[in-house]
Write a protein that holds these residues in place. Structure first.
Motif, PDB file in Angstrom:
ATOM      1  N   HIS A 132      -3.762  -2.565   7.988  1.00  0.00           N
ATOM      2  CA  HIS A 132      -3.600  -1.227   7.481  1.00  0.00           C
ATOM      3  C   HIS A 132      -4.338  -0.380   8.344  1.00  0.00           C
ATOM      4  O   HIS A 132      -5.436  -0.327   9.106  1.00  0.00           O
ATOM      5  CB  HIS A 132      -4.359  -1.014   6.025  1.00  0.00           C
ATOM      6  N   PRO A 133      -3.881   1.032   8.547  1.00  0.00           N
ATOM      7  CA  PRO A 133      -2.499   1.460   7.962  1.00  0.00           C
ATOM      8  C   PRO A 133      -1.250   1.026   8.995  1.00  0.00           C
ATOM      9  O   PRO A 133      -0.460   0.799   8.275  1.00  0.00           O
ATOM     10  CB  PRO A 133      -2.725   3.066   7.813  1.00  0.00           C
TER      11      PRO A 133
ATOM     12  N   LEU B 218       1.939   4.242   1.556  1.00  0.00           N
ATOM     13  CA  LEU B 218       1.485   5.061   2.901  1.00  0.00           C
ATOM     14  C   LEU B 218       2.117   6.334   2.912  1.00  0.00           C
ATOM     15  O   LEU B 218       3.245   6.795   2.159  1.00  0.00           O
ATOM     16  CB  LEU B 218       2.279   4.111   3.819  1.00  0.00           C
TER      17      LEU B 218
ATOM     18  N   PRO C 289       0.953  -1.151  -0.020  1.00  0.00           N
ATOM     19  CA  PRO C 289      -0.091   0.091   0.140  1.00  0.00           C
ATOM     20  C   PRO C 289       1.001   1.232   0.044  1.00  0.00           C
ATOM     21  O   PRO C 289       2.068   1.344   0.566  1.00  0.00           O
ATOM     22  CB  PRO C 289      -0.728  -0.026   1.086  1.00  0.00           C
TER      23      PRO C 289
END
Length: 270
Positions: A237-238, A208, A206
């Protein structure tokens, strides 16, 4: 026979004798000189005392003036300190308010940035210049071939671009049109660890924010301890560490709390 002396005549005669002795003493030069020396000494002593007293009084007046000056300065300093104390109190109050407002703004900015990145993924392992100047078109084709038959919908790429310092291993940020597709790709990449495509070993994560990346990295030591203990764990996540120990699942957003749990619960009950 001798005539008897009258008592009055006798007394008068004694007084005359005393007066005669007094006159003789007064006329005596030794006695006169001693008296004169004593008077001069007395005058000298009085003069010296007056001069010394005058000096002492003068010095006392100077000391009084210095004390008065110090007193005035102390009053000024006290007033200045009081004013400064009031100003410091106001500044502390203002700083507290600003700190609170700054924290709120940082949290809002973080949420907004996370929201803007929720459609994005980061792809690592791409060869240098493999996109031939068209990263969006290349990543669109790559995702379609790589995830063919694995996704519920087509991985339509909105835009893609390289990030990071110049080099051979620059990551590619890919923004997809659907949030569900992004979540599916991340789930598959997490499960398979590495994805092979045209001889390249790709890893997808992901996208970030810097703050979230640091927060995830803060769990590194705790996760190493969990691996050594053989305890099931992971990052959701996150940036939340999830630990499953003896059938109980715990979630931690702060590494200090997670580390304390490992020390007091897991390591003491293994």
């Amino acid at each position: 026979m001798k005539p008897k002396k009258n008592k009055y005549q006798s007394k008068s005669g004694e007084e005359e004798e005393d007066l005669s002795q007094s006159v003789e003493a007064h006329n005596d030069p030794v006695v006169t000189g001693a008296q004169s020396s004593s008077e001069e000494l007395a005058v000298l002593i009085r003069t010296i005392l007056k001069e010394e007293i005058s000096v002492v009084v003068s010095q006392l007046n100077i000391i009084k003036e210095d004390i008065a000056s110090c007193t005035r300065k102390l009053v000024e300093v006290d007033e200045t300190l009081s004013t400064m104390d009031e100003r410091v109190t106001k500044l502390e109050t203002a700083c507290t308010a600003l700190r609170k407002a700054n924290l709120e703004l940082k949290e809002k900015a973080e949420r907004l940035e996370m929201h803007s990145r929720k459609y994005n993924v980061r792809v690592f392992g791409l060869a240098k210049d493999v996109e031939k100047g068209n990263p969006t078109g290349y990543m669109s084709q790559l995702f379609k071939e790589l995830f063919q038959g694995k996704l519920q919908s087509e991985p339509d790429v909105e835009i893609a671009h390289r990030v990071g310092p110049p080099g051979n291993n620059r990551a590619m940020i890919v923004s997809l049109q659907k949030r569900t597709t992004t979540a599916e790709i991340i789930k598959i990449a997490k499960k398979e660890k590495e994805l092979l495509f045209c001889g390249m070993k790709l890893k997808i994560f992901p996208d970030l924010t810097t703050e979230m990346a640091k927060k995830r990295a803060s769990f590194r030591e705790t996760r190493a301890k969990l691996r050594d203990e053989g305890v099931r764990h992971g990052i959701i996540h996150p940036a939340t560490l999830i630990i499953t120990f003896k059938g109980e699942t715990k979630k931690f957003t702060e590494h200090s709390e997670a580390d304390l749990y490992v020390k007091t619960v897991i390591q003491q009950n293994k």
